[in-house]
Design a protein around this motif. Structure first.
Motif, PDB file in Angstrom:
ATOM      1  N   ALA A  19       0.826  -1.203   0.000  1.00 34.89           N
ATOM      2  CA  ALA A  19       0.000   0.000   0.000  1.00 34.89           C
ATOM      3  C   ALA A  19       0.863   1.257   0.000  1.00 34.89           C
ATOM      4  O   ALA A  19       0.585   2.217  -0.731  1.00 34.89           O
ATOM      5  CB  ALA A  19      -0.928  -0.003   1.215  1.00 34.89           C
ATOM      6  N   VAL A  20       1.913   1.270   0.794  1.00 29.50           N
ATOM      7  CA  VAL A  20       2.776   2.453   0.903  1.00 29.50           C
ATOM      8  C   VAL A  20       3.431   2.787  -0.427  1.00 29.50           C
ATOM      9  O   VAL A  20       3.461   3.949  -0.860  1.00 29.50           O
ATOM     10  CB  VAL A  20       3.852   2.249   1.987  1.00 29.50           C
ATOM     11  CG1 VAL A  20       4.918   3.352   1.905  1.00 29.50           C
ATOM     12  CG2 VAL A  20       3.225   2.252   3.370  1.00 29.50           C
ATOM     13  N   TRP A  28      -4.226   5.264  -1.298  1.00 27.75           N
ATOM     14  CA  TRP A  28      -3.614   5.289   0.029  1.00 27.75           C
ATOM     15  C   TRP A  28      -4.552   5.946   1.039  1.00 27.75           C
ATOM     16  O   TRP A  28      -4.679   5.485   2.173  1.00 27.75           O
ATOM     17  CB  TRP A  28      -2.286   6.025  -0.021  1.00 27.75           C
ATOM     18  CG  TRP A  28      -1.658   6.227   1.322  1.00 27.75           C
ATOM     19  CD1 TRP A  28      -1.507   7.402   1.993  1.00 27.75           C
ATOM     20  CD2 TRP A  28      -1.099   5.221   2.180  1.00 27.75           C
ATOM     21  NE1 TRP A  28      -0.901   7.201   3.200  1.00 27.75           N
ATOM     22  CE2 TRP A  28      -0.639   5.863   3.345  1.00 27.75           C
ATOM     23  CE3 TRP A  28      -0.942   3.843   2.069  1.00 27.75           C
ATOM     24  CZ2 TRP A  28      -0.039   5.181   4.394  1.00 27.75           C
ATOM     25  CZ3 TRP A  28      -0.341   3.152   3.117  1.00 27.75           C
ATOM     26  CH2 TRP A  28       0.106   3.812   4.255  1.00 27.75           C
ATOM     27  N   ARG A 134       3.414  10.169   3.905  1.00 31.42           N
ATOM     28  CA  ARG A 134       3.587   9.348   2.697  1.00 31.42           C
ATOM     29  C   ARG A 134       3.649  10.220   1.450  1.00 31.42           C
ATOM     30  O   ARG A 134       4.373   9.920   0.500  1.00 31.42           O
ATOM     31  CB  ARG A 134       2.434   8.348   2.605  1.00 31.42           C
ATOM     32  CG  ARG A 134       2.654   7.246   1.590  1.00 31.42           C
ATOM     33  CD  ARG A 134       1.849   7.459   0.337  1.00 31.42           C
ATOM     34  NE  ARG A 134       1.837   6.278  -0.510  1.00 31.42           N
ATOM     35  CZ  ARG A 134       1.183   6.196  -1.668  1.00 31.42           C
ATOM     36  NH1 ARG A 134       0.480   7.237  -2.099  1.00 31.42           N
ATOM     37  NH2 ARG A 134       1.214   5.098  -2.389  1.00 31.42           N
TER      38      ARG A 134
END
Length: 272
Positions: A19-20, A28, A134
């Motif tokens: 996901a990151v 996200w 992120r």
């Protein structure tokens, strides 16, 4: 139990890492919203709300996390800056003042508006921080999370080996002051090694500030951990839920992150 715990940990690591690094910005945000919704559902369990209210609170918090993150992402830079400053600042004030006093006085969470609002103050800034860090750089997010992981691991092993003086026996009998000291030393070592390896250059005064910041982050992570432990003890439960086999619930995994990620995010926001 150990096998289940290891398998769950590997699955969580795979899903989270994917996901990151692979999800789009919107993807996200949706992923973080799901995590936040699960944590909110568990929080509602601390409040002993009825199942329908628990699910409603979880869904509403997840939607709020996504909508806020998306709106900020599409807002003007000055608006986004002001929003982040407000959200992260509120979180730091909560953990630095209210959270610490709450622990000292062992206030009950209750079942009313205060419980619902406190949950939002704990979870929404964490969600916004995850999206913000992120967006700046995925490694900022992972590096901040690694501080908590290093602190937890060091506290566990140093506490088991050297633990004599209980940190908060009425809240979490297994935690000791020796474990906290081990966590403090490990986090400072981790931070200095990472910064040295990255080639960063700082003045002696700046290095001193970095050490103080790492110590503060570790201390705040302990407060977040103890806060959730207190709420579980008040609710008469061992884990926040059984969503993660062998690991308990989502809040069991992000308790320290709720107090540290907004703090890291504010530092990044102010120093960019």
């Amino acid at each position: 139990m150990l096998r289940t715990r290891v398998i769950t940990a590997l699955v969580m690591l795979l899903v989270f890492s994917s996901a990151v690094f692979l999800f789009s910005a919107t993807g996200w945000m949706a992923f973080v919203a799901v995590i936040t919704g699960c944590a909110a559902w568990e929080w509602a369990g601390f409040c002993r709300w009825q199942p329908s209210v628990r699910y409603g609170y979880g869904v509403a918090t997840a939607v709020a996390a996504f909508v806020l993150a998306y709106c900020v992402d599409t807002a003007a830079p000055s608006t986004a800056y002001g929003f982040h400053l407000l959200v992260f600042g509120v979180s730091i004030l909560f953990w630095g003042l209210i959270g610490s006093a709450w622990l000292a006085r062992m206030w009950p969470l209750g079942q009313g508006a205060r419980a619902a609002l406190t949950g939002l103050v704990v979870m929404l800034p964490t969600a916004i921080a995850m999206v913000f860090l992120r967006q700046i750089n995925p490694w900022w997010l992972l590096g901040a999370m690694a501080i908590v992981w290093v602190a937890d691991i060091a506290a566990y092993f140093s506490g088991r080996a050297l633990g004599r003086r209980k940190l908060a026996p009425s809240i979490s009998p297994g935690k000791s002051w020796e474990g906290v000291y081990g966590a403090l030393m490990a986090v400072v070592a981790y931070g200095l090694i990472v910064l040295s390896w990255s080639g960063a250059r700082f003045s002696p005064a700046a290095w001193g500030g970095i050490v103080l910041g790492l110590l503060a982050l570790t201390g705040v992570s302990v407060v977040g951990d103890l806060f959730e432990s207190m709420l579980k003890r008040q609710a008469g439960i061992k884990d926040s839920s059984q969503l993660l086999p062998g690991h308990g619930g989502v809040l069991d995994r992000i308790d320290s992150l709720t107090s540290t990620l907004p703090m890291v995010a504010l530092f990044v926001l102010l120093t960019r």
